[in-house]
Design an enzyme around this catalytic site. Sequence first.
Site, PDB file in Angstrom:
ATOM      1  N   ARG A 235     -48.463   6.101  38.618  1.00  0.00           N
ATOM      2  CA  ARG A 235     -48.113   6.921  39.312  1.00  0.00           C
ATOM      3  C   ARG A 235     -47.603   8.416  38.502  1.00  0.00           C
ATOM      4  NH1 ARG A 235     -51.676   4.910  41.570  1.00  0.00           N
ATOM      5  NH2 ARG A 235     -51.774   4.243  43.939  1.00  0.00           N
ATOM      6  N   GLU A 264     -52.058  16.549  41.418  1.00  0.00           N
ATOM      7  CA  GLU A 264     -53.291  16.291  40.809  1.00  0.00           C
ATOM      8  C   GLU A 264     -54.463  16.813  41.737  1.00  0.00           C
ATOM      9  OE1 GLU A 264     -54.035  11.832  40.550  1.00  0.00           O
ATOM     10  OE2 GLU A 264     -52.386  11.732  39.029  1.00  0.00           O
ATOM     11  N   HIS A 282     -56.886  10.826  35.844  1.00  0.00           N
ATOM     12  CA  HIS A 282     -56.748   9.877  36.695  1.00  0.00           C
ATOM     13  C   HIS A 282     -57.857   8.825  36.673  1.00  0.00           C
ATOM     14  CE1 HIS A 282     -54.411   8.266  40.585  1.00  0.00           C
ATOM     15  NE2 HIS A 282     -54.822   7.451  40.146  1.00  0.00           N
TER      16      HIS A 282
END
Length: 565
Positions: A235, A264, A282
């Site tokens: 994370r 993000e 990601h």
Amino acid sequence: MAIRIAKVLISDEIDDVCLDILRKAEVEVVKNTNLTKEELLQEISKYDGLIVRSATKVTAEVINAGVNLKIIGRAGTGVDNIDTDAATKRGIIVMNTPGGNTLSAAEHTCTLIIALTRNLGEASKSMKEGKWDRKRFMGTELFGKTLAIIGLGRIGKEVALRMQSFGMTTIGFDPIIGAQESATFNTEWLPLEKIWTKADYITVHTPLIPQTKNLINDAVFAKCKKGVRVINVARGGIIDEDALLRALESGQCGGAGLDVFIEEPPKDYTLAKHPNVIATPHLGASTIEAQTRVAEEIAQQFVDLSQGKSLVGAVNAPALTHALSPASQPWVKLGERLGAVGSLLTKTLSVNNVEVLMYDESLERAGHYLVASVMVGYLNTSAAENGDILPKNLNLINAPVYGKHAGVKNAAENQTKEEPPCAINMISAAMVAKQAGIVTTSTYKSQVEKGRPSIKVEFQGAGGEVVELCGTVAGDVSLLLSVQGNKFKVPACLAGDAIVYRVDKQVTLADILQAAGKDEIEVSAVSASEVKNGQGFGIISLEYPAVKSLTNLQQVVSSAYVCAL
């Protein structure tokens, strides 16, 4: 115990296997991945369940609009985009698929470690620019290096096993998984302060919670070996991005592999563009296999819960996890009924602690759900008696959170009314208990009392007063064995409409029945305890609910309360 799930909304892209499994179980499924926030707020009230990935933000506003929601599922690890506190307060289960992404995330972590050690990112970029620069990209071997793994759960363990094949030494830290378990996969458990100075590489595999935010910061980098490399496929925010950039610029950090970021997509790509950073958008769970796996797992978890088979992946319902089995159900009902009786008998007390004692090996793992079930009965009855504003759907999920509304403190919760409800899980429970100074609320006793499994509930008042109830089950029947140690010659059946009474002297059964008749009460059974130390107790089971006041009965006993058990 099954939870009916008739209609489910899927608001994010997910593999069609999820829809197939749900529909095969006769669950109506609507997939709409183009809903705006306003449209979601309008639509969500139509559904029992919601399945998301990362795009949908399940805020408190969304949860409160979902008046029929029973369950929210995230097809993936973590529930960062779901307001778990708000869901817990509403009695809604929040679940994820903790194992679905494991292999993909572990492989991506290993990929970044290897890429860092051989400068693959910059070397590939150089080749695409038409350059042949072998000297510039001198790398190092992984063999003999030390990899520190922060978070030794599923993903951390898989990373350790894979990197050991390169000859790396693995060390790690986890607040839950201890040295004995980590040793089974050849990883030495160390406290954090001893890890930093030993590590050549550090990879993090924890949730983003207050205790892990900016876990790796300026102070940590200063303790590390010069040139340490860090990897984050967990994370964004676990590694302080500003501190990381400073460490990269100074050379204290030799490189970083980053798959996640605080924002993000990032608004500022300075960190991602640094020559010693290999950055990916990601992608930890972005494999065909992982996407299929999490879709299948979340659907199956919904189906299993709706059929009463099991509860897997719930992050806010520890009490419910072990309460679904047929063997547990009678004890859940007993807990609720003891809680209800306890609420009536403690009306004059300021209850601030509830303790459940469990007798018999069969109840060794019952602490979570028995405490919660007692609270359900206590709080529902307290709300009905006092007119407190409590939710209509008090259940095993939200009962511990609502304890404060009745002045009750237990190991699952002790907060002021100004604080938001806290979703207790394996990571936060110890912290919350320590902050609140909570005593143990459930105690397991291996010995059997009175020749049978039983539970004892103690309601403790602020002034030191204690009201103690003891009960057991016979098949599906809930039985009250004693109150304040005063035994019932014939255990009282706790079921249906009833009257709970207290006496301060011996009262004959004839007097009880005569008074009940004058109050037009249809009695089906009466069970009375022995009278000791100026007090005795009884349960009057009713054929029909009492519709008139207990004027005559109140003249015979010291107090009497109508309830539904």
